[in-house]
Structures are given as structure tokens and as C-alpha cells.
Design an enzyme around this catalytic site. Structure first.
Site, PDB file in Angstrom:
ATOM      1  N   CYS A 104      31.269  39.406  46.658  1.00 53.79           N
ATOM      2  CA  CYS A 104      31.780  39.400  45.287  1.00 53.79           C
ATOM      3  C   CYS A 104      32.387  40.771  45.020  1.00 53.79           C
ATOM      4  O   CYS A 104      31.709  41.789  45.178  1.00 53.79           O
ATOM      5  CB  CYS A 104      30.649  39.098  44.300  1.00 53.79           C
ATOM      6  SG  CYS A 104      31.215  38.984  42.586  1.00 53.79           S
ATOM      7  N   ILE A 105      33.656  40.776  44.636  1.00 48.11           N
ATOM      8  CA  ILE A 105      34.335  42.039  44.358  1.00 48.11           C
ATOM      9  C   ILE A 105      35.094  41.959  43.039  1.00 48.11           C
ATOM     10  O   ILE A 105      35.405  40.881  42.555  1.00 48.11           O
ATOM     11  CB  ILE A 105      35.324  42.421  45.490  1.00 48.11           C
ATOM     12  CG1 ILE A 105      36.474  41.410  45.578  1.00 48.11           C
ATOM     13  CG2 ILE A 105      34.617  42.565  46.821  1.00 48.11           C
ATOM     14  CD1 ILE A 105      37.630  41.876  46.420  1.00 48.11           C
TER      15      ILE A 105
END
Length: 124
Positions: A104-105
Site C-alpha cells: 500500500c503506497i
């Protein structure tokens, strides 16, 4: 190697890419944004948008002959990491256990200025 391009009849067609590409043993799902079947961003907060992205991916996985039970990797792109806890709440609630590997970015920008996009890789 056989390469099959897949488009779900439940998702709006996009001229730039296929909803998924299937090769022997694997399905690569394009990122799904929180849009309905007409291509409109659904109303609501990040939880509603997360649920819509996951629902869209469910449609693509089903069309490709797979399911969440066979997903091996998920990538989540957020407009703001401040949404991370709320996204996790929906993700944990909606995906079966055990969960797939995940990244997750925070992205610098997402299509149509949406707040989330989710993509997945699944086994056949």
C-alpha cells in the site's frame, strides 16, 4: 505462451487497457477505481470507495475464472496515507482469510483524482 485479454461485462470498457490479462497459471488484474458500471465515481467516503474497488475486482476475477481465494498479491494506491486505517477496516472485512500479500503506497495522483485504486494478481 498463451496470453488472453479479459474484459468484464460488468465493468466499463476502457480503450487504454484490458481489465485483466491471463497467462498460464496467473491473472493480472488492472487497477480498479471506485466507479460504478457506468464509469461514474460512486458517492461516499474512503470506505465506500474501497468497497467499490474490491467489488470491481471481484467482477474481473470472476470473469477471468478466479476468485479472492486465489489472489496472491494486492497493490493499493492511496491519494492520502491518512486513509490507511479506514481502508484496512474495509479490506479486512471484505476479503477472505488468509489475506494475500499486499503493498500500500501513497500515489502522487490517481486517474480522475480518485482517492484509491486497487490491483491484484491471482492464480487461475
Amino acid at each position: 505462451m498463451s496470453v488472453q485479454k479479459i474484459n468484464s461485462p460488468e465493468r466499463p470498457l476502457v480503450p487504454m487497457y484490458s481489465h485483466a490479462v491471463k497467462i498460464p497459471g496467473l491473472i493480472f488484474c488492472s487497477g480498479q477505481t471506485p466507479v460504478d458500471s457506468a464509469g461514474n465515481v460512486v458517492p461516499g467516503d474512503i470506505k465506500a470507495h474501497t468497497a467499490q474497488c474490491l467489488s470491481n475486482l471481484t467482477d474481473v476475477l470472476k470473469t477471468a475464472g478466479s476468485s479472492w481465494d486465489k489472489v496472491v498479491k494486492v497493490n493499493i494506491y492511496l491519494k492520502s496515507m491518512g486513509d490507511y486505517p479506514a481502508v484496512n477496516e474495509e479490506y479486512i472485512k471484505l476479503l477472505p482469510d488468509p489475506k494475500p500479500a499486499r503493498t500500500c503506497i501513497q500515489a502522487g495522483g490517481l486517474p480522475f483524482d480518485v482517492d484509491i485504486e486497487i490491483e491484484a494478481i491471482a492464480a487461475v
